[in-house]
Design an enzyme around this catalytic site. Sequence first.
Site, PDB file in Angstrom:
ATOM      1  N   ASP A  82       0.825  -1.212   0.000  1.00 56.79           N
ATOM      2  CA  ASP A  82       0.000   0.000   0.000  1.00 56.79           C
ATOM      3  C   ASP A  82       0.862   1.267   0.000  1.00 56.79           C
ATOM      4  OD1 ASP A  82      -2.608   0.934  -0.103  1.00 56.79           O
ATOM      5  OD2 ASP A  82      -2.719   1.271   2.058  1.00 56.79           O
ATOM      6  N   GLY A 182      -7.757   7.952   7.582  1.00 57.54           N
ATOM      7  CA  GLY A 182      -7.902   8.307   8.992  1.00 57.54           C
ATOM      8  C   GLY A 182      -9.362   8.501   9.356  1.00 57.54           C
TER       9      GLY A 182
HETATM   10  P1  13P Z   1      -8.586   4.406   6.148  1.00 53.86           P
HETATM   11  O1  13P Z   1      -7.430   4.339   7.088  1.00 53.86           O
HETATM   12  O2  13P Z   1      -9.276   5.723   6.202  1.00 53.86           O
HETATM   13  O3  13P Z   1      -9.515   3.252   6.308  1.00 53.86           O
HETATM   14  O4  13P Z   1      -7.974   4.322   4.677  1.00 53.86           O
HETATM   15  C1  13P Z   1      -7.375   3.142   4.251  1.00 53.86           C
HETATM   16  C2  13P Z   1      -6.681   3.301   2.949  1.00 53.86           C
HETATM   17  O5  13P Z   1      -7.150   3.954   2.054  1.00 53.86           O
HETATM   18  C3  13P Z   1      -5.412   2.584   2.789  1.00 53.86           C
HETATM   19  O6  13P Z   1      -4.796   2.865   1.593  1.00 53.86           O
END
Ligand code: 13P
Length: 292
Positions: A82, A182
């Site tokens: 990611d 977040g």
């Molecule tokens: P959140 O932390 O808001 O769930 O987002 C996750 C995300 O998009 C990881 O790439």
Amino acid sequence: MAIVNAKEMMLKATAEKYAVGAFNCTNLIQMEAVVEAAVEAKAPLILQASVAPSKFLGPQVIGAIYKTLAESAPIPICLHLDHCNDVEFCKVCADAGYTNIMIDASKQEFSENIRQTKEVVDYCHGLGNISVEGELGTVSGVEDQVKVAEDEAQLCDPEQALEFVDQTGIDIFAPAIGTAHGVYKTKNPKLDFDRLEKIASLINGQQLRVPLVIHGGTGLQPDVAKKLVSLGGSKFNVSTDLKHTLIDTTYDYISGHRDEYNPGKIDVAVKEAIKDKIKYWIDLLGCAGKAQ
Ligand code: 13P
């Protein structure tokens, strides 16, 4: 048997109008919990590791855990890197067995974003069955080492999105449409649904080519999440919700059991709590029972 890349499962998801849950994990217990929940729900699954946990545990260790879990699971599972903004580390993770790599050069100039993204695409496609995710526009908030202030976040330009997809050869695409990493400050964050619809129609209107990714899943209301899926989002990222679940459950367990020194009991509590969360998301995204 169940090792697949993200694009394969997302083509099916887009065509059938559901999304595959893409869940960020930082350790073995989370990875096991997420896989067990998806197996019980017969759902396809994307396990995600961002750069910090990938470096902390080591890409080979994460790759080996993934391989072991995925090969014995009766569902398709992808391992996704990611938001990596380092081309060389993208290549290291591809070599270690990750099956979807996200090069996040979204903070770069458009032409440099294309150049870096294409370099990762060429490398991963050269290795074989690895798909690549690119991002255009910037998602505000903090995800691991990528931080974007709210007033710096830029939404994705639909015409540029088409050019980006064509020039990079990416397999799946994350357009910034107003979601954020977040905790949202408001219950109803301002999302640009029309922009997502336009991007989906420009890229996939004639023929489904490059499935779309929704970032910033935590905190989105159920009707909003469903609308994003109906507009073409077929990979739906959730991270913060799982981090909070892990930490809150650990805190609650320790607070309630001050004389307990068997760490396995904390693991059991965390695993059950994460599984419940994953099942919530899987149901919401419509991917239960889709692991065929
Ligand atoms: P959140 O932390 O808001 O769930 O987002 C996750 C995300 O998009 C990881 O790439």
